[in-house]
Design a protein around this motif. Sequence first.
Motif, PDB file in Angstrom:
ATOM      1  N   UNK A 233      42.970  41.970  37.433  1.00 47.48           N
ATOM      2  CA  UNK A 233      42.708  42.483  38.778  1.00 47.48           C
ATOM      3  C   UNK A 233      43.351  41.535  39.781  1.00 47.48           C
ATOM      4  N   UNK A 234      43.896  42.088  40.845  1.00 46.26           N
ATOM      5  CA  UNK A 234      44.457  41.275  41.914  1.00 46.26           C
ATOM      6  C   UNK A 234      43.477  41.228  43.073  1.00 46.26           C
ATOM      7  N   UNK A 235      43.193  40.008  43.544  1.00 46.78           N
ATOM      8  CA  UNK A 235      42.161  39.802  44.545  1.00 46.78           C
ATOM      9  C   UNK A 235      42.616  38.757  45.552  1.00 46.78           C
ATOM     10  N   UNK A 236      41.941  38.719  46.697  1.00 48.20           N
ATOM     11  CA  UNK A 236      42.235  37.697  47.701  1.00 48.20           C
ATOM     12  C   UNK A 236      41.509  36.393  47.405  1.00 48.20           C
ATOM     13  N   UNK A 237      40.543  36.432  46.496  1.00 48.59           N
ATOM     14  CA  UNK A 237      39.788  35.236  46.126  1.00 48.59           C
ATOM     15  C   UNK A 237      39.875  35.033  44.617  1.00 48.59           C
ATOM     16  N   UNK A 238      39.467  33.854  44.174  1.00 49.61           N
ATOM     17  CA  UNK A 238      39.477  33.536  42.749  1.00 49.61           C
ATOM     18  C   UNK A 238      38.248  34.059  42.032  1.00 49.61           C
ATOM     19  N   UNK A 239      37.273  34.599  42.771  1.00 52.17           N
ATOM     20  CA  UNK A 239      35.995  34.983  42.188  1.00 52.17           C
ATOM     21  C   UNK A 239      35.864  36.489  42.069  1.00 52.17           C
ATOM     22  N   UNK A 240      35.105  36.930  41.070  1.00 53.79           N
ATOM     23  CA  UNK A 240      34.744  38.332  40.955  1.00 53.79           C
ATOM     24  C   UNK A 240      33.597  38.625  41.910  1.00 53.79           C
ATOM     25  N   UNK A 241      33.503  39.865  42.370  1.00 56.88           N
ATOM     26  CA  UNK A 241      32.389  40.237  43.243  1.00 56.88           C
ATOM     27  C   UNK A 241      31.093  40.293  42.444  1.00 56.88           C
ATOM     28  N   UNK A 242      29.966  40.325  43.163  1.00 57.52           N
ATOM     29  CA  UNK A 242      28.666  40.351  42.488  1.00 57.52           C
ATOM     30  C   UNK A 242      28.528  41.567  41.582  1.00 57.52           C
ATOM     31  N   UNK A 243      29.081  42.698  42.017  1.00 59.42           N
ATOM     32  CA  UNK A 243      28.946  43.921  41.217  1.00 59.42           C
ATOM     33  C   UNK A 243      29.776  43.854  39.941  1.00 59.42           C
ATOM     34  N   UNK A 244      30.769  42.969  39.924  1.00 58.06           N
ATOM     35  CA  UNK A 244      31.619  42.837  38.742  1.00 58.06           C
ATOM     36  C   UNK A 244      31.163  41.711  37.826  1.00 58.06           C
ATOM     37  N   UNK A 245      30.287  40.856  38.317  1.00 56.96           N
ATOM     38  CA  UNK A 245      29.841  39.704  37.530  1.00 56.96           C
ATOM     39  C   UNK A 245      28.769  40.147  36.538  1.00 56.96           C
ATOM     40  N   UNK A 246      29.149  41.006  35.603  1.00 54.33           N
ATOM     41  CA  UNK A 246      28.243  41.576  34.615  1.00 54.33           C
ATOM     42  C   UNK A 246      28.351  40.832  33.294  1.00 54.33           C
ATOM     43  N   UNK A 247      27.310  40.878  32.475  1.00 53.86           N
ATOM     44  CA  UNK A 247      27.354  40.163  31.199  1.00 53.86           C
ATOM     45  C   UNK A 247      28.499  40.585  30.288  1.00 53.86           C
ATOM     46  N   UNK A 248      29.001  41.811  30.456  1.00 51.17           N
ATOM     47  CA  UNK A 248      30.064  42.296  29.570  1.00 51.17           C
ATOM     48  C   UNK A 248      31.455  41.859  30.017  1.00 51.17           C
ATOM     49  N   UNK A 249      31.541  41.180  31.184  1.00 50.56           N
ATOM     50  CA  UNK A 249      32.824  40.757  31.726  1.00 50.56           C
ATOM     51  C   UNK A 249      32.904  39.240  31.676  1.00 50.56           C
ATOM     52  N   UNK A 250      33.964  38.708  31.072  1.00 54.23           N
ATOM     53  CA  UNK A 250      34.090  37.267  30.923  1.00 54.23           C
ATOM     54  C   UNK A 250      35.408  36.795  31.538  1.00 54.23           C
ATOM     55  N   UNK A 251      35.347  36.132  32.704  1.00 51.64           N
ATOM     56  CA  UNK A 251      36.584  35.609  33.311  1.00 51.64           C
ATOM     57  C   UNK A 251      37.260  34.602  32.378  1.00 51.64           C
ATOM     58  N   UNK A 252      38.576  34.710  32.240  1.00 49.29           N
ATOM     59  CA  UNK A 252      39.335  33.805  31.395  1.00 49.29           C
ATOM     60  C   UNK A 252      40.191  32.846  32.210  1.00 49.29           C
ATOM     61  N   UNK A 253      40.922  33.374  33.180  1.00 52.22           N
ATOM     62  CA  UNK A 253      41.812  32.532  33.966  1.00 52.22           C
ATOM     63  C   UNK A 253      42.213  33.265  35.235  1.00 52.22           C
ATOM     64  N   UNK A 254      42.797  32.509  36.150  1.00 52.39           N
ATOM     65  CA  UNK A 254      43.327  33.114  37.371  1.00 52.39           C
ATOM     66  C   UNK A 254      44.522  32.295  37.830  1.00 52.39           C
ATOM     67  N   UNK A 255      45.397  32.948  38.548  1.00 51.23           N
ATOM     68  CA  UNK A 255      46.562  32.248  39.068  1.00 51.23           C
ATOM     69  C   UNK A 255      46.994  32.885  40.376  1.00 51.23           C
ATOM     70  N   UNK A 256      47.639  32.112  41.216  1.00 47.01           N
ATOM     71  CA  UNK A 256      48.158  32.603  42.484  1.00 47.01           C
ATOM     72  C   UNK A 256      49.531  33.218  42.242  1.00 47.01           C
ATOM     73  N   UNK A 257      49.734  34.451  42.695  1.00 48.12           N
ATOM     74  CA  UNK A 257      50.977  35.162  42.439  1.00 48.12           C
ATOM     75  C   UNK A 257      51.924  35.071  43.635  1.00 48.12           C
ATOM     76  N   UNK A 258      53.154  35.488  43.414  1.00 50.23           N
ATOM     77  CA  UNK A 258      54.153  35.492  44.490  1.00 50.23           C
ATOM     78  C   UNK A 258      53.827  36.508  45.574  1.00 50.23           C
ATOM     79  N   UNK A 259      52.952  37.457  45.257  1.00 49.88           N
ATOM     80  CA  UNK A 259      52.609  38.496  46.210  1.00 49.88           C
ATOM     81  C   UNK A 259      51.468  38.099  47.151  1.00 49.88           C
ATOM     82  N   UNK A 260      51.037  36.856  47.066  1.00 49.04           N
ATOM     83  CA  UNK A 260      49.998  36.378  47.968  1.00 49.04           C
ATOM     84  C   UNK A 260      48.592  36.752  47.555  1.00 49.04           C
ATOM     85  N   UNK A 261      48.363  36.970  46.256  1.00 48.55           N
ATOM     86  CA  UNK A 261      47.026  37.322  45.774  1.00 48.55           C
ATOM     87  C   UNK A 261      46.738  36.557  44.494  1.00 48.55           C
TER      88      UNK A 261
END
Length: 296
Positions: A233-261
């Motif tokens: 998912x492309x986001x303006x922040x490094x964090x998932x929203x509260x509605x996405x922070x579910x037990x079945x979802x496990x963040x692995x990594x994030x990086x800043x892209x050339x597109x500014x997200x």
Amino acid sequence: MSLEIKNLSKTYPNGVRAMDSISLKIGKGMFGLLGPNGAGKSTLMRTLATLQYPDSGEIRFNGKPVNSRRSVTGFRSVIGYLPQEFGVYPNRSAADLLNYLGVLKGLTRRSERQTRVQQVLELTNLTHVEDEAVSSFSGGMKQRFGIAQLLLNKPQLMIVDEPTAGLDPSERKHFLNMLKETGLQSTVIFSTHIVEDVRDLCNDLAIIHQGKIRVQCAPSEALRIINGKIWVKHSKTRLLSDTEALPSIYPLSSRYTDQGAYEIRVHSDQRPGPDFESATATLEDFYFAAINGLLP
């Protein structure tokens, strides 16, 4: 050619359990040992190099146990070790130092030793600086010298601990190509925290975390295991929203892209939400999934 490790454990006097019942089977070719700093990689490598002994467990090489003074001496004659930090004597030339190390490795006949020294200097492209002090070498040249001393006794088993730390991209590429070439006819255990090094070099890998082996498999098998479970998912922040922070979802990594997200990669058995797209799994995804306990 095979190395078998059974239930190796090691606890240091300060209470740190650096190895916790480690078991591995390693064959011919390049074997990658992946793990974060402090995972137990260097403890395992020093143990395999017989520089320290485990509290319990067993090591067998080509079916023979390495558990007595006599067997350890024989084992040392067929291994080569390149530690994470390779120290050198000041003001000693490359040729002199290799001759000295050759004696320690059992090359007692002078003519045979000098021939071998010239061979490894040529293999590592150091012949033109053989009379210069190793302490004056650049980082890449010191690593090449490390490979030269590693190869002196034509080892059947090479143990290489974090060899690319501090190298610039050109030196790193040259070093890894040299390592892969020299490892075609032997077993090379290659410890690193750089996932792409293992992806490019190794036919087998294991991931160690908190002193335990989390998984051992081929890189191709690693990608098969997590195929279809990586979402982006492309986001303006490094964090998932509260509605996405579910037990079945496990963040692995994030990086800043050339597109500014931020590109946020997660592990999930099914699509986490409408803003997520299926992504091609990478070995880095597998690595993060393993150390976070997400693998079956």
